[in-house]
Design a protein around this motif. Structure first.
Motif, PDB file in Angstrom:
ATOM      1  N   LYS A 136       5.495  62.172 -39.663  1.00 18.18           N
ATOM      2  CA  LYS A 136       6.421  62.930 -40.502  1.00 18.18           C
ATOM      3  C   LYS A 136       5.845  64.243 -41.010  1.00 18.18           C
ATOM      4  O   LYS A 136       6.604  65.134 -41.388  1.00 18.18           O
ATOM      5  CB  LYS A 136       6.883  62.079 -41.677  1.00 18.18           C
ATOM      6  N   PHE A 137       4.512  64.349 -41.036  1.00 17.23           N
ATOM      7  CA  PHE A 137       3.909  65.557 -41.594  1.00 17.23           C
ATOM      8  C   PHE A 137       2.993  66.281 -40.613  1.00 17.23           C
ATOM      9  O   PHE A 137       3.164  67.459 -40.364  1.00 17.23           O
ATOM     10  CB  PHE A 137       3.157  65.233 -42.894  1.00 17.23           C
ATOM     11  N   LEU A 138       2.010  65.562 -40.060  1.00 16.46           N
ATOM     12  CA  LEU A 138       1.036  66.219 -39.191  1.00 16.46           C
ATOM     13  C   LEU A 138       1.691  66.796 -37.938  1.00 16.46           C
ATOM     14  O   LEU A 138       1.555  67.985 -37.658  1.00 16.46           O
ATOM     15  CB  LEU A 138      -0.084  65.258 -38.790  1.00 16.46           C
ATOM     16  N   TYR A 139       2.370  65.959 -37.193  1.00 20.99           N
ATOM     17  CA  TYR A 139       2.946  66.427 -35.931  1.00 20.99           C
ATOM     18  C   TYR A 139       3.987  67.539 -36.131  1.00 20.99           C
ATOM     19  O   TYR A 139       3.947  68.541 -35.416  1.00 20.99           O
ATOM     20  CB  TYR A 139       3.498  65.258 -35.115  1.00 20.99           C
ATOM     21  N   PRO A 140       4.909  67.419 -37.081  1.00 21.34           N
ATOM     22  CA  PRO A 140       5.828  68.543 -37.313  1.00 21.34           C
ATOM     23  C   PRO A 140       5.114  69.834 -37.721  1.00 21.34           C
ATOM     24  O   PRO A 140       5.497  70.928 -37.305  1.00 21.34           O
ATOM     25  CB  PRO A 140       6.739  68.039 -38.427  1.00 21.34           C
ATOM     26  N   SER A 141       4.043  69.688 -38.521  1.00 20.32           N
ATOM     27  CA  SER A 141       3.269  70.864 -38.911  1.00 20.32           C
ATOM     28  C   SER A 141       2.603  71.504 -37.693  1.00 20.32           C
ATOM     29  O   SER A 141       2.602  72.733 -37.544  1.00 20.32           O
ATOM     30  CB  SER A 141       2.215  70.457 -39.940  1.00 20.32           C
ATOM     31  N   LEU A 142       2.041  70.678 -36.824  1.00 28.23           N
ATOM     32  CA  LEU A 142       1.389  71.200 -35.624  1.00 28.23           C
ATOM     33  C   LEU A 142       2.386  71.830 -34.667  1.00 28.23           C
ATOM     34  O   LEU A 142       2.049  72.769 -33.943  1.00 28.23           O
ATOM     35  CB  LEU A 142       0.608  70.086 -34.918  1.00 28.23           C
ATOM     36  N   ALA A 143       3.605  71.343 -34.689  1.00 25.06           N
ATOM     37  CA  ALA A 143       4.653  71.919 -33.828  1.00 25.06           C
ATOM     38  C   ALA A 143       4.965  73.362 -34.241  1.00 25.06           C
ATOM     39  O   ALA A 143       5.504  74.132 -33.436  1.00 25.06           O
ATOM     40  CB  ALA A 143       5.912  71.065 -33.890  1.00 25.06           C
ATOM     41  N   ARG A 144       4.599  73.725 -35.452  1.00 20.46           N
ATOM     42  CA  ARG A 144       4.823  75.098 -35.938  1.00 20.46           C
ATOM     43  C   ARG A 144       3.560  75.956 -35.876  1.00 20.46           C
ATOM     44  O   ARG A 144       3.554  77.094 -36.351  1.00 20.46           O
ATOM     45  CB  ARG A 144       5.348  75.054 -37.366  1.00 20.46           C
ATOM     46  N   SER A 145       2.510  75.434 -35.278  1.00 19.88           N
ATOM     47  CA  SER A 145       1.239  76.154 -35.214  1.00 19.88           C
ATOM     48  C   SER A 145       1.383  77.458 -34.425  1.00 19.88           C
ATOM     49  O   SER A 145       2.168  77.551 -33.483  1.00 19.88           O
ATOM     50  CB  SER A 145       0.182  75.280 -34.539  1.00 19.88           C
ATOM     51  N   GLU A 146       0.590  78.432 -34.806  1.00 26.39           N
ATOM     52  CA  GLU A 146       0.555  79.691 -34.054  1.00 26.39           C
ATOM     53  C   GLU A 146      -0.188  79.524 -32.735  1.00 26.39           C
ATOM     54  O   GLU A 146       0.007  80.314 -31.815  1.00 26.39           O
ATOM     55  CB  GLU A 146      -0.108  80.783 -34.902  1.00 26.39           C
ATOM     56  N   ASP A 147      -1.016  78.502 -32.638  1.00 25.57           N
ATOM     57  CA  ASP A 147      -1.798  78.232 -31.434  1.00 25.57           C
ATOM     58  C   ASP A 147      -0.937  77.431 -30.437  1.00 25.57           C
ATOM     59  O   ASP A 147      -0.570  76.287 -30.713  1.00 25.57           O
ATOM     60  CB  ASP A 147      -3.051  77.457 -31.816  1.00 25.57           C
ATOM     61  N   GLU A 148      -0.659  78.027 -29.305  1.00 29.79           N
ATOM     62  CA  GLU A 148       0.217  77.382 -28.318  1.00 29.79           C
ATOM     63  C   GLU A 148      -0.363  76.061 -27.817  1.00 29.79           C
ATOM     64  O   GLU A 148       0.366  75.087 -27.605  1.00 29.79           O
ATOM     65  CB  GLU A 148       0.475  78.317 -27.140  1.00 29.79           C
ATOM     66  N   HIS A 149      -1.681  76.003 -27.622  1.00 27.44           N
ATOM     67  CA  HIS A 149      -2.316  74.779 -27.137  1.00 27.44           C
ATOM     68  C   HIS A 149      -2.122  73.630 -28.138  1.00 27.44           C
ATOM     69  O   HIS A 149      -1.838  72.495 -27.745  1.00 27.44           O
ATOM     70  CB  HIS A 149      -3.801  75.020 -26.859  1.00 27.44           C
ATOM     71  N   ILE A 150      -2.258  73.937 -29.416  1.00 25.39           N
ATOM     72  CA  ILE A 150      -2.038  72.927 -30.453  1.00 25.39           C
ATOM     73  C   ILE A 150      -0.575  72.481 -30.432  1.00 25.39           C
ATOM     74  O   ILE A 150      -0.281  71.279 -30.486  1.00 25.39           O
ATOM     75  CB  ILE A 150      -2.447  73.447 -31.844  1.00 25.39           C
TER      76      ILE A 150
END
Length: 136
Positions: free
Chosen positions: A56-70
């Protein structure tokens, strides 16, 4: 840091998985139904918090990362392993009491092996592939 908490969770989860994997036969599981039930209960409590934090938090946050690989790694992991919380909930509901374990220890053993394998895969992949990306 948030990542350190998740890594600590992984360590505790691994310990509980090891405890449950020690029941290698249906007769051993039936004979130790109370101990197995307690381990499942502790695992359920920890996983409820941990998987909610990640899903609910980590994965959605990572989906908004500026790093495309992340972003792509997180999206792939979420797609491949995002169902684990509901799968574990079904397992817990089916096997968390000693009575349920004793009623069909062979089926419980099979279900335990299946859920442990899925959890170990997710934890291993996150530890090896996802979490290192976040430490930079």
């Amino acid at each position: 840091m948030y990542l350190e908490l998740l890594v600590d969770h992984h360590t505790s989860i691994h310990s509980l998985l090891k405890q449950l994997s020690a029941f290698t036969s249906a007769s051993m599981l039936a004979a130790n139904a109370e101990e197995a039930s307690r381990a499942i209960s502790r695992l359920a409590g920890l996983l409820t918090v941990h998987l909610a934090a990640e899903d609910k938090f980590l994965y959605p946050s990572l989906a908004r990362s500026e790093d495309e690989h992340i972003r792509t790694t997180a999206a792939r992991f979420d797609e491949e392993m995002g169902h684990l919380a509901s799968a574990f909930l079904s397992y817990k509901d089916a096997w968390m009491t000693p009575t349920k374990i004793r009623q069909n220890p062979a089926a419980c053993l099979d279900a335990t092996k299946e859920v442990l394998a899925a959890l170990q895969e997710r934890l291993g992949r996150e530890d090896a592939q996802l979490y290192p990306l976040l430490q930079d």
